[in-house]
Write a protein that holds these residues in place. Structure first.
Motif, short mmCIF file in Angstrom:
data_model
loop_
_atom_site.label_atom_id
_atom_site.label_comp_id
_atom_site.label_asym_id
_atom_site.label_seq_id
_atom_site.Cartn_x
_atom_site.Cartn_y
_atom_site.Cartn_z
N GLY A 59 0.89 -1.14 0.10
CA GLY A 59 -0.05 0.06 -0.09
C GLY A 59 0.72 1.34 0.01
N ILE A 60 1.94 1.30 0.77
CA ILE A 60 2.68 2.54 0.85
C ILE A 60 3.48 2.81 -0.65
CG2 ILE A 60 4.90 3.23 2.17
CD1 ILE A 60 4.13 1.59 4.63
N GLN A 61 3.73 1.61 -1.25
CA GLN A 61 4.46 1.92 -2.50
C GLN A 61 3.48 2.44 -3.50
OE1 GLN A 61 6.69 -1.24 -5.37
NE2 GLN A 61 4.68 -1.71 -5.31
N ALA A 62 2.13 2.19 -3.42
CA ALA A 62 1.21 2.91 -4.17
C ALA A 62 1.15 4.12 -3.87
CB ALA A 62 -0.12 1.92 -4.30
N LEU A 63 0.95 4.50 -2.52
CA LEU A 63 0.64 5.91 -2.03
C LEU A 63 2.12 6.92 -2.27
CD1 LEU A 63 -0.68 5.04 1.37
CD2 LEU A 63 -1.95 6.12 -0.54
N LYS A 64 3.23 6.21 -2.24
CA LYS A 64 4.32 6.93 -2.80
C LYS A 64 4.25 7.37 -4.07
CE LYS A 64 9.17 6.13 -1.34
NZ LYS A 64 10.10 5.15 -0.79
N SER A 65 3.63 6.57 -5.05
CA SER A 65 3.60 7.08 -6.49
C SER A 65 2.75 8.18 -6.53
CB SER A 65 3.06 5.68 -7.44
OG SER A 65 1.75 5.37 -7.13
N ALA A 66 1.79 8.37 -5.61
CA ALA A 66 1.04 9.54 -5.48
C ALA A 66 1.43 10.63 -4.75
CB ALA A 66 -0.22 9.23 -5.29
N GLY A 67 2.59 10.51 -4.29
CA GLY A 67 3.32 11.53 -3.52
C GLY A 67 2.55 11.56 -1.89
N LEU A 68 1.95 10.70 -1.58
CA LEU A 68 1.29 10.91 -0.23
C LEU A 68 1.73 10.21 0.70
CD1 LEU A 68 -2.38 10.99 -1.65
CD2 LEU A 68 -1.15 13.00 -0.65
N LEU A 112 -7.45 8.23 6.13
CA LEU A 112 -6.90 7.95 4.75
C LEU A 112 -7.78 8.39 3.53
CD1 LEU A 112 -4.52 6.33 3.63
CD2 LEU A 112 -5.45 4.18 4.09
N ASN A 113 -8.91 8.21 3.50
CA ASN A 113 -9.99 8.39 2.49
C ASN A 113 -10.04 10.06 2.32
OD1 ASN A 113 -11.70 7.74 0.48
ND2 ASN A 113 -12.90 6.72 1.51
N VAL A 114 -9.93 10.78 3.26
CA VAL A 114 -10.11 12.17 3.51
C VAL A 114 -8.93 12.82 2.91
CG1 VAL A 114 -10.04 14.32 4.77
CG2 VAL A 114 -11.63 12.43 5.48
N ILE A 115 -7.74 12.21 3.21
CA ILE A 115 -6.40 12.69 2.58
C ILE A 115 -6.54 12.51 1.21
CG2 ILE A 115 -3.91 12.57 2.51
CD1 ILE A 115 -3.78 11.81 5.49
N LEU A 116 -7.04 11.42 0.72
CA LEU A 116 -7.02 11.23 -1.03
C LEU A 116 -7.90 12.04 -1.29
CD1 LEU A 116 -6.69 7.09 -0.66
CD2 LEU A 116 -5.11 8.64 -1.58
#
Lengths: 452, 452
Positions: A59-68, A112-116
């Motif tokens: 999950g972190i790898q995917a969030l990283k690709s979005a810079g979050l 998490l959802n709110v940040i996204l």
């Protein structure tokens, strides 16, 4: 190169839909998201299933690709291992890893959802249309029907509609209706267990009443309780209990029976849950089920992703991580494929064996968590694995591959991990529980030479 | 004793629904049947899936309980074995049994259905309401909504609603909607094969152009054709073919390709099918899928039966027989249970493992029919079994138990039959194909002593 002008419609702004929308917006696509629920930032409704989430490397790898990843991890609490509570309240700690950086992260679904969602709206205000229910899809005409906030029907034309609308997906319903044309295979399997969420509040001075940096487990064979820490010093406890039988939801009918049950099985926890009776009898009972299906796409017009394509039970802590990994892989495929049809096809071909694997691993792990963590052979095996990981940092257990190695697919982790487990369980069947360096070396060599 | 005054509503007047309605009327219950299609006796519509049916002992046993077996068997054609057509047109006959009375019966779905409907209406005229579609069920209120011939909604109150509305059951849809409450497990699995019906007309003087009393098979490994005799001296041939691949529906695009394909693989059949091109390109392609689900009942209010509960693929010739056996067992349970709840519960508990077993056997048999019947080891095994059955009439093969022994459940036949098959296939792996009496005796003793 794929057509950049295509509008991508997304059904569902949950975790996977939101991350997907964000990545597509970041790539410059025209994106529109429809969400059936109200905006959670403006209302007190729950963010859906409220079991705490354990964010890990996929999950972190995917969030990283979005810079979050940084912002999100700041809102999470490290859990470095399982803390096992036995019947007498004795504690045993089982670290998830002996390598630095290998822990999992308790985070609230809402945060998490709110940040996204905020990140989406920074790029495109009003990209998400709330209170809008998907009612009907027609992939041939490319027209979908919605019902808006005022219960009015609205039509929209779509080039590509991606269904990230969760385990009870309305998009998937379209695939069911089109079963004969699509040769749509589908299964839903319920566990004979429900769950109930309970709250452990903070102690005096906002102190955590249990060890903060752990995932707590009360394994009791045919049932179990777990608890995950929250940033406000509370814990969310979840009791998993059969629907029927001698210790089950059906026999806990009143306060007396409930308190006796807790005093017998969760003696060290009962005093920590002040509103036990009220929560147990008033909170809804959650259900646990696995959904598998295929195909996930109807040509290049409709694609299922996340829980809509593969809902799993929560016992490997991978539901969200798997969904985020879907987005990560989809994102890569956008660069590697010439057209939308091959993107959808490749996505299904790559992800289906992996989502099947994590679904099966999660079912296995339910038995492991409620039953085997208290088993002496299993405990010796866990100890042996920790020693192996210390002496041979390149050794990864099944759990560690699934949780910390996004470079190893779920499927490969399952195949390799099961073979490792079989070998180690055989070794630990004898009562030996200390190993010399050279014995460890010998075991390690056997592990390396497993034929896969 | 159960409440005799209860009205029983049945959704679907196909084969199973009609036999069920008839038995319940014969027992004196108040019965009402709703059927979505028009009355097949007054219109030219097809009776649904038109693959010919192979009526065997389980089905006959159920028809006997309704007093109809004689009339129905008079309309059927005996099939005493499989007649295998090889590439050169050579024929090999494999008898189904060497005991008298053990054959199967080719019958038309329409003939059978009409006899059953006529028998219902002899007891209660207008018991069946045609052109009436079930739209909505509510088991709590016991109210269902129909749409009648004039597209008007009608409500009715039900005590017990039995869904015999087939593989695409509308009743089962209600169970899907209620998944969480009922913990409804469901799976649908499509074969990668479709089928196409073709017609072999009679020869001069209304003579059968192929052996009349056999089920014809052209096994070709990854695909196959079969043909069943009809009383009008025609045969209905069914070609089973993969959707995709080198020999498949997707590559047969025009007359030339079709004729070349038939000339290569079905040389002895092509001249028998005068309208091959027209039928192949104009008849619909049928799909093959298996449906499993549970539970089959919602308390004592709604019950699924027949294909609605367990749709199977047709390769054991047991779909209808299994559905009729449902009715036979249900009928027995009416005498053995004190209330409707326990009838529904016992019915599900008894029938679920058996319908799962025949579903799995039918999938196995698809491989056997298209591939193994042409295999030398399998052929030796079939020959050995025939010799065993001759010398030891009490020996029953898996096929014979399933087809001719209603006293052995599908589940038991599967377990015992698979063990027998394993033993016999091992014996036949060697090239020996003649056995002395004493060798047969030895093999028979091994079969008797299989641990089950």
């Amino acid at each position: 190169m794929i057509d950049q002008n295509r509008t991508i419609q997304i059904a569902g702004s949950g975790l996977v839909g939101s991350l997907l929308a964000l990545r597509l917006l970041q790539r410059g696509f025209n994106v529109k998201v429809y969400e059936s629920r109200p905006d959670m930032r403006k209302s007190s409704i729950s963010a859906g299933r409220s079991i705490n989430l354990a964010l890990s490397h996929r999950g972190i790898q995917a969030l990283k690709s979005a810079g979050l990843e940084k912002e999100i991890l700041e809102n999470a609490i490290k859990m470095e291992g399982r803390l096992i509570h036995d019947l007498e309240g004795n504690l045993t700690f089982q670290a998830y890893s002996s390598r630095p950086g290998e822990f999992i992260n308790s985070i609230s679904r809402r945060t998490l959802n709110v940040i996204l969602m905020d990140a989406i709206e920074k790029i495109k205000p009003n990209a998400i249309q709330f209170n809008t229910q998907l009612k009907k899809i027609n992939s041939q005409s490319g027209i979908a029907v919605l019902e808006n906030e005022l219960k009015q029907s609205e039509e929209f034309t779509f080039d590509l509609l991606i269904g990230t609308d969760g385990a009870a997906s309305a998009c998937r319903q379209y695939f069911m209706e089109q079963s004969a044309r699509l040769h749509f295979n589908y299964s839903q399997v319920f566990q004979n267990y429900g769950y109930k969420e309970l709250t452990i509040p903070p102690g005096p001075n906002n102190k955590f009443l249990l060890e903060k940096n752990a995932l707590h487990i009360w394994p009791r064979g045919h049932f179990m309780m777990i608890a995950l820490p929250n940033p406000d010093a509370t814990f969310t406890a979840t009791l998993f209990l059969p629907y029927h039988g001698s210790e089950s939801f059906e026999v806990l009918k009143n306060e007396d029976q409930l308190v006796t049950f807790f005093n017998t099985h969760f003696k060290d926890a009962i005093s920590l849950i002040p509103h036990l009776t009220q929560e147990f009898f008033q909170n809804p009972t959650g259900h646990l089920y696995t959904v598998k299906c295929s195909p996930w796409h109807d040509a290049d017009k409709v694609l299922l992703m996340g829980d809509a394509a593969h809902a799993i039970i929560p016992f490997y802590g991978q539901g969200m991580n798997c969904g985020f990994e879907d987005v990560f892989i989809f994102d890569q495929l956008l660069d590697q494929n010439p057209d939308w049809n091959s993107i959808c096809k490749s996505f299904s071909e790559i992800r289906k064996p992996n989502s099947d694997a994590i679904a099966d691993l999660a079912e296995d792990n339910f038995i492991e968590m409620r039953d085997k963590v208290a088993d002496p052979v299993f405990q010796r095996k866990r100890k042996l694995e920790m020693q192996l990981e210390k002496q041979f940092p390149e050794y990864y257990s099944k759990y560690a591959m699934v949780t910390f190695r996004p470079d190893i697919s779920y499927y490969d982790a399952m195949i390799k991990g099961r073979k490792q487990d079989e070998l180690l369980m055989n070794i630990c069947a004898s009562e030996k529980s200390e190993w010399t360096e050279s014995e460890l070396k010998e075991i390690y060599n056997k592990l390396v030479n497993l034929s896969l």
